[in-house]
Design an enzyme around this catalytic site. Structure first.
Site, PDB file in Angstrom:
ATOM      1  N   CYS A  57     -66.023   0.540  28.042  1.00 15.43           N
ATOM      2  CA  CYS A  57     -66.249   1.231  29.321  1.00 15.43           C
ATOM      3  C   CYS A  57     -66.560   2.713  29.156  1.00 15.43           C
ATOM      4  CB  CYS A  57     -65.047   1.044  30.228  1.00 15.43           C
ATOM      5  SG  CYS A  57     -64.630  -0.677  30.516  1.00 15.43           S
ATOM      6  N   THR A  94     -58.067  -3.027  39.958  1.00 15.51           N
ATOM      7  CA  THR A  94     -56.800  -2.431  40.382  1.00 15.51           C
ATOM      8  C   THR A  94     -56.990  -1.419  41.514  1.00 15.51           C
ATOM      9  OG1 THR A  94     -56.993  -0.999  38.437  1.00 15.51           O
ATOM     10  CG2 THR A  94     -55.465  -2.831  38.299  1.00 15.51           C
ATOM     11  N   GLU A 110     -65.053   5.358  28.136  1.00 15.43           N
ATOM     12  CA  GLU A 110     -64.138   6.462  28.428  1.00 15.43           C
ATOM     13  C   GLU A 110     -63.191   6.780  27.284  1.00 15.43           C
ATOM     14  OE1 GLU A 110     -61.339   3.082  29.578  1.00 15.43           O
ATOM     15  OE2 GLU A 110     -63.443   3.459  29.183  1.00 15.43           O
ATOM     16  N   ASN A 167     -65.770   2.778  23.713  1.00 17.07           N
ATOM     17  CA  ASN A 167     -65.269   1.425  23.942  1.00 17.07           C
ATOM     18  C   ASN A 167     -66.159   0.691  24.939  1.00 17.07           C
ATOM     19  OD1 ASN A 167     -64.449   3.122  26.096  1.00 17.07           O
ATOM     20  ND2 ASN A 167     -62.912   1.630  26.687  1.00 17.07           N
TER      21      ASN A 167
END
Length: 777
Positions: free
Chosen positions: A460, A661, A462, A458
């Site tokens: 990123c 986050t 992962e 994807n």
């Protein structure tokens, strides 16, 4: 010095300096090392007009505290956060029309929810599934003192990006209310007899900052006019005009709702290939990537930023050399796509050829299918991309690759493998990408290989789940009851969806709450699957069939510093191995317990979970790798339970980058080393100093920063973790701009040999790289 203070209701009072002292005492409570007189002097120096507002006084306290933040006195960031909190409390009280007191700053929860549901800001489910009495009971659970866990940059990020506003942009929610609304929404479909306790447990996990939800969930849960809750999607593009354009439409629909997209283009024919027998007519993958680039720019994410799309191509694809130059700033601009990210799917045979300085062959996937005649059990043609090496050093891919090389009628481009690798590394040092995706390693570890293959990752790097292209079967005109319709029939492919949240290691591990935390995290993730409404139907279907989730972690360097463990040490490698094995054990057990309650995922049969191979392949049951926190006997018992009961989720573990986050939680990002002891967040008119978390005379010795760390130690730790992570890790390289090519190559070869499934950005101080917001969790 001011003479008068004007309140929000336009009431004017005489300025009283003693009130500054009282307010300072409240801000600095528990922060004994900070000097109150310094703070007050700085505040007064900022109040130069005769008449000031109460908000200006609050802002002066905030800015004064921020200016005092340093490596020596990092806790001023908490004083600044408390000042910002005061402003938030006052604004919420003003716009929601309630009285706010220092010991009771929050208003009533039920009027907030009912008002925002009526205005069309919150979803109706919050009132349909919860009574007024229940909401008031949940309001009693809210603990405003947990707001004190935020540092300034964390609270500011939460306020600017996540807290609910009305249609005029006024912040209506306070931090603990955001967590409670998320908990209520994620648990609203749970059975009524256990719903309230599950809401409270979810609130406990989030409000204590033991975990964070992914950005889409944090932003959108419980809100009516926002996007969906999943983080990322991966599409596989069919080699047809319909497939290419349908994929672009699907990507646009997901992008507008805030999703990050990965796109695998390895099945699309290369430049110069034939179309319907007409030779040299295909323009290859680059024009289609440029089209995706335009989609990323024009279909932005909820009006906040341009879309985020990563495109992947196999290293043996004929267009790979042009693909590698996509983001460079020189050359033919018609062959560039600056707004997408790119990743290369790497085979073992390629890395072996790089090491041996051998030649490597590039093929067109369309020509391979036509010439080689390989077919699956259903008679569908197969290409090189449809195979992988089942064991290290031997397997189906290298056999098929050798067959293709030996075929006299199959055209190819033959180049030194090291030349391709040089192009990869050149682009990485200039642009930070391409990402590296080690396809053989990924597929060997895939617990659901019986049902498909993983082609790419994807945005990123992962997420690693089964993929296949959606194919248009036929179109027809249908007339019924005098109405004519065009009916398009499609065979849905595996369109990957990733649902994420993450453990805050530096809070959860020292607090000893992992055993309690992981089960509620898994339930929250699993509920997203049932609640979420994804516009792209094949994505919705894939999500329901595999029920894949991605629990991740952040705060690793923060935790190591608290534990007194140096990053560059065998102790850190062993600690990673044991910690992530423990997390994985709790994760699999939680999914198994959820399967007992709700049933296993539909494609469980035939998986490595059902056969028990998942546990055997990772050495959990042979007694030779017994972990510090999990015994072989415990793994064997869990293996038997999983085989009998099933698991709720086909994939469970994925370590996302979670940049924003982790900032909210006041910790280090993901599995990355600390970037700087004192970093800065740039705002329009000022910079915010952000010291390392829990920086002290003790921890500073364990905070060696990213660009000073030997990256081979980072690889060793990632390798130790990878055995326990059924998907991947967003693993960044931190290199100096003057790194030698041989040293850079050694890092890549080490990562591949160490069994890493992917590498994410190559970060250099000379580069500015956009963070992935979607996967932040």
């Amino acid at each position: 010095m001011p003479q008068f203070v004007t309140k929000p209701n336009n009431r004017q009072l005489a300025f009283d300096e003693t009130r500054l002292s009282v307010y300072s005492d409240r801000l600095l409570e528990g922060l004994e090392t900070l000097n109150k007189e310094r703070l007050i002097r700085s505040v007064i120096s900022k109040l130069r007009r005769e008449e000031v507002t109460s908000e200006e006084i609050s802002n002066a306290f905030t800015m004064a505290a921020l200016e005092l933040v340093s490596i020596e006195e990092p806790n001023w960031k908490f004083a600044a956060a408390r000042s910002l909190l005061t402003t938030l409390y006052k604004k919420a009280a003003y716009y929601r029309r309630y009285k706010s007191y220092p010991d009771e700053p929050y208003g009533a929860l039920f009027p907030l929810i009912s008002d925002l549901v009526k205005k069309g800001i919150y979803r109706e489910e919050l009132l349909e599934y919860y009574t007024k009495d229940q909401i008031e009971e949940l309001a009693q659970t809210i603990d405003y003192r947990r707001d004190l866990l935020f540092d300034y940059i964390g609270l500011l990020t939460l306020t600017e990006r996540y807290l609910t506003t009305d249609f005029d942009g006024h912040v209506m929610e306070l931090p603990q209310e955001r967590y409670m609304v998320i908990a209520m929404y994620l648990m609203h479909k749970e059975p009524v007899e256990k719903r309230m306790e599950l809401v409270k447990e979810s609130y406990w996990a989030m409000s204590n900052l033991y975990m964070t939800a992914a950005t889409p969930t944090m932003s959108n849960a419980g809100k009516k006019v926002a996007g969906q809750l999943s983080s990322c999607f991966i599409d596989t593009v069919d080699d047809s005009l319909e497939g290419i354009f349908d994929s672009n439409t699907d990507i646009a629909r997901l992008s507008k709702m805030g999703g990050g997209i990965g796109v695998y283009l390895g099945k699309v024919r290369a430049r110069g290939s034939d179309i319907r027998g007409h030779k040299n007519t295909s323009s290859g993958v680059i024009p289609w990537i440029r089209q995706l680039n335009n989609t990323a720019v024009s279909v932005d994410q909820l009006g906040t930023r341009k879309g985020a799309i990563a495109v992947y191509l196999d290293v043996f694809h004929k267009d790979i050399l042009a693909f590698l130059d996509l983001k460079l700033n020189n050359g033919d601009e018609r062959m560039r796509a600056h707004d997408v990210f790119h990743g290369v799917c790497i085979s073992d045979t390629f890395m072996e050829a790089v090491e041996a300085r051998g030649e490597f062959n590039l093929f067109c996937p369309h020509e391979v299918k036509k010439v080689m005649g390989w077919k699956d059990t259903n008679g569908r043609p197969l290409g090189l991309e449809d195979f992988y090496d089942e064991t290290l050093g031997q397997g189906a891919f290298r056999d098929k690759y050798a067959e293709a090389v030996a075929h006299p009628l199959l055209s190819r481009i033959t180049v030194p493998a090291i030349d391709i690798m040089k192009r990869i590394m050149k682009s990485q040092l200039e642009t930070g990408t391409p990402y590296m995706f080690y396809r053989d390693t990924v597929n060997r570890a895939n617990p659901n290989s019986a049902h498909g293959m993983v082609y790419s990752s994807n945005l990123c790097t992962e997420i690693m789940q089964n993929q296949s292209a959606t194919v248009v079967e036929h179109e027809e005109l249908v007339t019924k009851d005098g109405q004519t319709r065009i009916v398009i029939s499609k065979i849905p492919g595996d369109f990957v969806v990733c649902n994420l949240n993450s453990i805050h290691l530096a809070r959860a591990v020292p607090a000893g709450v992992l055993d309690r935390l992981v089960p509620i995290q898994v339930r929250m993730l699993d509920n997203v699957i049932d609640i979420n409404n994804i516009e792209v139907l094949q994505a919705q279907y894939t999500n329901s069939q595999y029920r894949a989730v991605g629990l991740g972690t952040f705060g690793l360097h923060h935790l190591l510093a608290l534990e007194g463990i140096r990053w560059e040490s065998d102790e850190a490698v062993a600690y990673n191995d044991n910690l992530y094995e423990r997390i994985n054990y709790l994760l699999v057990r939680s999914s198994m317990e959820l399967a007992k309650e709700k049933g296993y995922y539909p494609k469980f049969h035939g998986s490595d979970w059902e056969s028990g191979a998942y546990f055997n392949h990772r050495g959990y049951t042979d007694g030779q790798h017994e972990g510090k926190f999990v015994t072989t006997a415990e793994w064997k018992e869990l293996q038997q339970e999983v085989q009998q009961t099933g698991v709720r989720n086909a994939w469970m573990f994925a370590i996302a980058p979670n940049g924003s986050t982790s900032i909210i939680a006041g910790s280090t990002a993901s599995i990355d080393p600390l970037y700087d002891l004192l970093s800065y967040e740039e705002k329009t008119t000022y910079k915010i100093a952000n010291p390392a978390p829990d920086l002290s005379d003790k921890t500073i010795w364990y905070y060696k920063t990213a660009f000073n760390i030997d990256q081979h130690w980072s690889i060793n730790m990632a390798s130790a973790r990878q055995r326990h992570v059924d998907q991947g890790q967003s693993f960044n390289f931190y290199v100096r701009p003057d790194i030698k090519a041989t040293d850079f190559l050694d890092l890549h070869i080490h990562a591949w040999k160490a069994g890493m499934k992917s590498t994410y950005y190559v970060r250099s101080r000379a580069l500015t790289i956009e963070e992935c917001e979607s996967c932040s969790s």
